[in-house]
Enzyme design. Structure first.
Site, PDB file in Angstrom:
ATOM      1  N   SER A   1       0.871  -1.194  -0.073  1.00  0.00           N
ATOM      2  CA  SER A   1      -0.016  -0.092   0.022  1.00  0.00           C
ATOM      3  C   SER A   1       0.878   1.217   0.078  1.00  0.00           C
ATOM      4  CB  SER A   1      -0.819  -0.023   1.344  1.00  0.00           C
ATOM      5  OG  SER A   1      -1.417   1.352   1.413  1.00  0.00           O
TER       6      SER A   1
ATOM      7  N   TYR B   1      -1.414  -1.001  10.559  1.00  0.00           N
ATOM      8  CA  TYR B   1      -1.678  -1.522   9.163  1.00  0.00           C
ATOM      9  C   TYR B   1      -0.465  -1.033   8.259  1.00  0.00           C
ATOM     10  CZ  TYR B   1      -3.732  -1.498   4.327  1.00  0.00           C
ATOM     11  OH  TYR B   1      -3.956  -1.617   3.106  1.00  0.00           O
TER      12      TYR B   1
ATOM     13  N   LYS C   1       2.270  -2.756   6.054  1.00  0.00           N
ATOM     14  CA  LYS C   1       2.781  -2.589   4.841  1.00  0.00           C
ATOM     15  C   LYS C   1       4.093  -2.426   4.493  1.00  0.00           C
ATOM     16  CE  LYS C   1      -1.614  -3.945   3.066  1.00  0.00           C
ATOM     17  NZ  LYS C   1      -1.747  -5.016   2.273  1.00  0.00           N
TER      18      LYS C   1
END
Ligand code: NAP
Length: 276
Positions: free
Chosen positions: A167, A180, A184
């Site tokens: 991401s 998160y 990534k």
């Protein structure tokens, strides 16, 4: 002509497939691809595109109903696909996914690791140990073990390719999505760390980093007009991405056109920049 072979291999897991009577055309003809979390969103678009480019594709996700629906849709487009349930965080599911892919299509050339979770939205300093574990188990550890467990089969083919979906958050952490984002970033490190080892086996590994792509996963960022407007201010192309914006680049990276590219990452962000 396509032969209609809908074959429930066993009650659990149930495999639905239709085989082409002749090998597909396109730059991935003769290749077998396994794509995780591919019954919806970005994974589905990738599975579809790899199929359109000639690969035989195993689609998967946790829920049988989603697998059935995705396989049915892709078969209706005459793509050579099969499907099986797989929760990537469950080792026995990963084994089943890999074994069934080999049994169904005769090997594996391409792995696209796409599954991820984000169970929390809030300040990073308030992240619980349970949330850390869940995010890292699915986003990072499951990705690594899927690569490790698929590798022997890819090596058997003499060469192959892995793409991990990270991401832009892996480069530029987003507020309220701290852990998160860290997961990534870890995927970028993982691909760099693995690239040189895998190169010895003629296996390439690359990363695709989507920006804001219109899916269920990201709906909190585009569903409300005010939130969407704010998000668009930071996107030079002035629009959210579609899932298909992510699929062509994956097809390129796993193809021979990218045979000299490994350990690299590509941003698919409508111009949001993360690095030079
Ligand atoms: P999505 O549209 O919500 O699709 C999620 C898919 O994942 C579904 O097929 C779901 O099916 C499956 N899934 C969920 N948990 C799973 C698990 N534990 N094991 C296997 N399958 C699972 O999500 P998306 O937006 O396409 O996201 C795909 C990837 O892109 C993720 O890695 C995400 O981090 C990344 N990404 C997305 C965006 C964005 O803006 N959308 C931006 C950057 C990065 P089941 O419910 O049947 O399991």
């Amino acid at each position: 002509m396509w032969s209609r072979v809908f074959r429930p291999v066993s009650a659990t897991p149930r495999i639905l497939m239709r085989m082409a009577s002749s090998a597909g055309n396109g730059k991935l003809a003769g290749k077998v691809a396994l794509v995780t979390a591919s019954t919806e969103g970005i994974g589905y678009a990738i599975a579809r595109r790899l199929g359109q480019d000639g690969a035989k594709v195993m689609v998967s996700s946790r829920k049988q109903a989603n697998v059935d629906a995705a396989v049915k849709q892709l078969q209706a487009e005459n793509l050579s696909v099969a499907g099986i349930t797989c929760h990537v965080g469950k080792p026995q599911d990963r084994t089943k996914l890999i074994e069934e892919t080999v049994k169904t299509f005769g090997g594996i050339d391409i792995l696209v690791s796409n599954a991820a979770v984000n169970p929390i939205y809030g300040p990073i300093m308030e992240t619980s140990p349970e949330a850390w574990d869940k995010i890292f188990d699915i986003n990072v550890k499951a990705t690594f073990f899927l690569c490790k467990e698929t590798l022997p089969y890819i090596k058997e083919r003499g060469k192959g390719s892995i793409v991990i979906i990270s991401s832009i958050a892996g480069y530029v952490p987003m507020k309220m999505l701290g852990v998160y984002a860290i997961s990534k970033t870890s995927l970028l490190g993982m691909s760099k760390a693995m690239a040189s080892e895998l190169a010895a086996d003629n296996v390439r590994i690359n990363v695709v980093c989507p920006g804001l792509i219109k899916t269920k996963f990201s709906q909190a960022l585009w569903q409300t007009e005010a939130v969407l407007e704010r998000a668009l201010e930071g996107i030079p192309l002035g629009r959210t991405g579609e899932t298909e914006d992510c699929s062509g680049i994956v097809s390129f990276l796993v193809s021979d056109d990218a045979s000299y590219i490994t350990g690299e990452s590509v941003l698919v962000t409508g111009g949001r920049s993360a690095r030079l």
